[in-house]
Design a protein around this motif. Structure first.
Motif, PDB file in Angstrom:
ATOM      1  N   CYS A 119      41.100  36.038  40.883  1.00 30.08           N
ATOM      2  CA  CYS A 119      39.989  36.545  41.693  1.00 30.08           C
ATOM      3  C   CYS A 119      38.513  36.487  41.213  1.00 30.08           C
ATOM      4  O   CYS A 119      38.485  36.920  39.863  1.00 30.08           O
ATOM      5  CB  CYS A 119      40.561  37.721  41.972  1.00 30.08           C
ATOM      6  SG  CYS A 119      39.390  38.906  43.156  1.00 30.08           S
ATOM      7  N   ILE A 120      37.461  36.435  41.988  1.00 27.70           N
ATOM      8  CA  ILE A 120      36.112  36.526  41.475  1.00 27.70           C
ATOM      9  C   ILE A 120      35.437  37.413  42.342  1.00 27.70           C
ATOM     10  O   ILE A 120      35.586  37.709  43.452  1.00 27.70           O
ATOM     11  CB  ILE A 120      35.297  35.310  41.514  1.00 27.70           C
ATOM     12  CG1 ILE A 120      36.063  33.974  40.803  1.00 27.70           C
ATOM     13  CG2 ILE A 120      34.006  35.425  41.520  1.00 27.70           C
ATOM     14  CD1 ILE A 120      35.164  32.521  41.146  1.00 27.70           C
ATOM     15  N   ARG A 172      25.659  38.540  42.064  1.00 27.10           N
ATOM     16  CA  ARG A 172      26.318  37.962  40.799  1.00 27.10           C
ATOM     17  C   ARG A 172      27.781  38.229  40.353  1.00 27.10           C
ATOM     18  O   ARG A 172      28.372  38.686  41.317  1.00 27.10           O
ATOM     19  CB  ARG A 172      25.729  38.996  39.604  1.00 27.10           C
ATOM     20  CG  ARG A 172      24.208  38.673  39.434  1.00 27.10           C
ATOM     21  CD  ARG A 172      23.640  39.867  38.304  1.00 27.10           C
ATOM     22  NE  ARG A 172      22.173  39.509  38.263  1.00 27.10           N
ATOM     23  CZ  ARG A 172      21.246  40.389  38.658  1.00 27.10           C
ATOM     24  NH1 ARG A 172      21.684  41.439  39.618  1.00 27.10           N
ATOM     25  NH2 ARG A 172      20.190  40.390  38.537  1.00 27.10           N
ATOM     26  N   VAL A 173      28.519  37.382  39.720  1.00 33.84           N
ATOM     27  CA  VAL A 173      29.719  37.229  39.249  1.00 33.84           C
ATOM     28  C   VAL A 173      29.964  38.424  38.402  1.00 33.84           C
ATOM     29  O   VAL A 173      29.220  38.459  37.112  1.00 33.84           O
ATOM     30  CB  VAL A 173      30.375  36.144  38.535  1.00 33.84           C
ATOM     31  CG1 VAL A 173      31.770  36.279  38.162  1.00 33.84           C
ATOM     32  CG2 VAL A 173      30.152  34.769  39.767  1.00 33.84           C
ATOM     33  N   VAL A 174      30.642  39.606  38.697  1.00 36.35           N
ATOM     34  CA  VAL A 174      30.750  40.641  37.833  1.00 36.35           C
ATOM     35  C   VAL A 174      32.239  40.843  37.023  1.00 36.35           C
ATOM     36  O   VAL A 174      32.252  41.631  36.317  1.00 36.35           O
ATOM     37  CB  VAL A 174      30.579  42.236  38.627  1.00 36.35           C
ATOM     38  CG1 VAL A 174      29.084  42.053  39.187  1.00 36.35           C
ATOM     39  CG2 VAL A 174      31.722  42.189  39.771  1.00 36.35           C
ATOM     40  N   ALA A 175      33.137  39.896  37.566  1.00 35.86           N
ATOM     41  CA  ALA A 175      34.414  39.833  37.090  1.00 35.86           C
ATOM     42  C   ALA A 175      35.121  38.471  37.589  1.00 35.86           C
ATOM     43  O   ALA A 175      34.854  38.179  38.678  1.00 35.86           O
ATOM     44  CB  ALA A 175      35.328  41.138  37.367  1.00 35.86           C
ATOM     45  N   ASP A 176      36.012  38.075  36.815  1.00 37.71           N
ATOM     46  CA  ASP A 176      36.677  36.742  36.987  1.00 37.71           C
ATOM     47  C   ASP A 176      37.946  36.725  36.044  1.00 37.71           C
ATOM     48  O   ASP A 176      37.559  36.530  35.036  1.00 37.71           O
ATOM     49  CB  ASP A 176      35.823  35.658  36.653  1.00 37.71           C
ATOM     50  CG  ASP A 176      36.273  34.155  37.172  1.00 37.71           C
ATOM     51  OD1 ASP A 176      37.478  34.160  37.772  1.00 37.71           O
ATOM     52  OD2 ASP A 176      35.705  33.099  37.092  1.00 37.71           O
ATOM     53  N   GLY A 177      39.020  36.866  36.850  1.00 35.62           N
ATOM     54  CA  GLY A 177      40.287  36.733  36.274  1.00 35.62           C
ATOM     55  C   GLY A 177      41.526  36.537  36.967  1.00 35.62           C
ATOM     56  O   GLY A 177      41.486  36.544  38.321  1.00 35.62           O
ATOM     57  N   PRO A 178      42.740  36.847  36.307  1.00 34.08           N
ATOM     58  CA  PRO A 178      43.890  36.779  37.434  1.00 34.08           C
ATOM     59  C   PRO A 178      43.858  37.796  38.281  1.00 34.08           C
ATOM     60  O   PRO A 178      43.569  38.934  38.165  1.00 34.08           O
ATOM     61  CB  PRO A 178      44.949  37.154  36.392  1.00 34.08           C
ATOM     62  CG  PRO A 178      44.437  36.785  34.927  1.00 34.08           C
ATOM     63  CD  PRO A 178      43.136  37.019  35.145  1.00 34.08           C
ATOM     64  N   SER A 179      44.180  37.535  39.794  1.00 35.37           N
ATOM     65  CA  SER A 179      44.249  38.577  40.846  1.00 35.37           C
ATOM     66  C   SER A 179      44.973  39.572  40.411  1.00 35.37           C
ATOM     67  O   SER A 179      44.637  40.888  40.835  1.00 35.37           O
ATOM     68  CB  SER A 179      44.749  37.957  42.161  1.00 35.37           C
ATOM     69  OG  SER A 179      43.963  36.910  42.294  1.00 35.37           O
ATOM     70  N   GLY A 224      40.595  33.755  44.966  1.00 31.06           N
ATOM     71  CA  GLY A 224      40.018  34.662  46.216  1.00 31.06           C
ATOM     72  C   GLY A 224      38.272  35.258  45.570  1.00 31.06           C
ATOM     73  O   GLY A 224      38.209  35.244  44.318  1.00 31.06           O
ATOM     74  N   VAL A 225      37.692  35.509  46.714  1.00 33.85           N
ATOM     75  CA  VAL A 225      36.283  35.877  46.292  1.00 33.85           C
ATOM     76  C   VAL A 225      36.045  37.174  46.961  1.00 33.85           C
ATOM     77  O   VAL A 225      36.203  37.328  48.225  1.00 33.85           O
ATOM     78  CB  VAL A 225      35.293  34.967  46.713  1.00 33.85           C
ATOM     79  CG1 VAL A 225      33.668  35.359  46.608  1.00 33.85           C
ATOM     80  CG2 VAL A 225      35.294  33.588  45.772  1.00 33.85           C
TER      81      VAL A 225
END
Length: 244
Positions: A206-207, A213-220, A36-37
């Motif tokens: 989830c990103i 910018r990408v501020v977080a990226d990890g398990p939803s 998810g974005v």
């Protein structure tokens, strides 16, 4: 299965009016991932998706799909791999009937009439819209249009499915059907949406995009329960979590 991989490497994108929509975006999506974005309006979600099959090309940096960098020369091949469902289904309709619209992509792959018909009927059946095949697309309801737009992409049998706000304007039943459909798609899928409950239901990862910018990226489950992170990016907890 490298053909199911999407990778952004330090991607910047500036629109002709000078708006810098992506600012050094990097991430890698591998085979079978559901991603998810999310982000506020104007964060860069739609711009990001449109880089995945060459509708937009980076001002600098690299987008790779499978083994191919996305360039003006590789667009045709990339679009065989990545199917994008746009936020406004009307942007995908330009033929007189639903059948013709769903058939357009497979015909352009050079398939014979029997193979095209098989793909169209299978795609429309998948989205519970076979009865719409002879109708003009622009006369359909919002939910019906969304289903047909998804079918037109599914008929191409892409390795990667990217969707921009797929639940927008859907009634509750249509939304449930969409969630069920997305759960059946076993290849890589990327869903950009304000509907955080849908992301929580459908996407394992989830990103969060903020200001390009990408501020977080990890398990939803971790990202979408982090109230401080969400509020810092003009988002709220999924409704299902707010009721607890």
């Amino acid at each position: 299965m490298s053909h199911h991989i999407v990778e952004f490497k330090d991607v910047f994108f500036r629109y002709p009016d000078g708006t810098e929509a992506l600012r050094g975006v990097s991430f890698r999506i591998t085979h079978g991932e559901s991603v998810g974005v999310v982000g506020a309006n104007g964060a860069g979600k739609s711009t990001l998706l449109q880089h995945m099959n060459g509708y937009l090309l980076p001002s600098s940096g690299t987008v790779i799909v499978g083994d191919l960098p996305v360039t003006a020369k590789s667009r045709r091949e990339i679009r065989r791999k990545v199917g994008i469902v746009f936020q406004n289904p009307d942007d995908q309709f330009f033929m007189p009937t639903v059948f013709d619209d769903v058939a357009f992509g497979p015909l352009n792959l050079g398939l014979d009439e029997a193979a095209v018909r098989e793909r169209v009927l299978r795609a429309l059946t998948t989205v519970s819209s076979l009865d719409l095949q002879d109708k003009p697309p622009h006369h359909l309801s919002c939910g019906q249009k969304s289903a047909v737009a998804i079918a037109s992409v599914m008929a191409m049998e892409p390795d990667i499915l990217a969707m921009d706000e797929p639940a927008a304007n859907l009634d509750p039943r249509s939304r449930r059907l969409l969630i069920g459909l997305l759960k059946t798609f076993r290849h890589s899928k990327i869903v950009a949406s304000h509907d955080l409950d849908l992301i929580l239901d459908v996407c394992e990862r989830c990103i969060v995009i903020g200001n390009g910018r990408v501020v977080a990226d990890g398990p939803s489950g971790r990202i979408l329960t982090d109230k401080s992170l969400l509020e810092a990016n003009s988002l709220e907890l999924p409704l299902s979590l707010q009721r607890r």
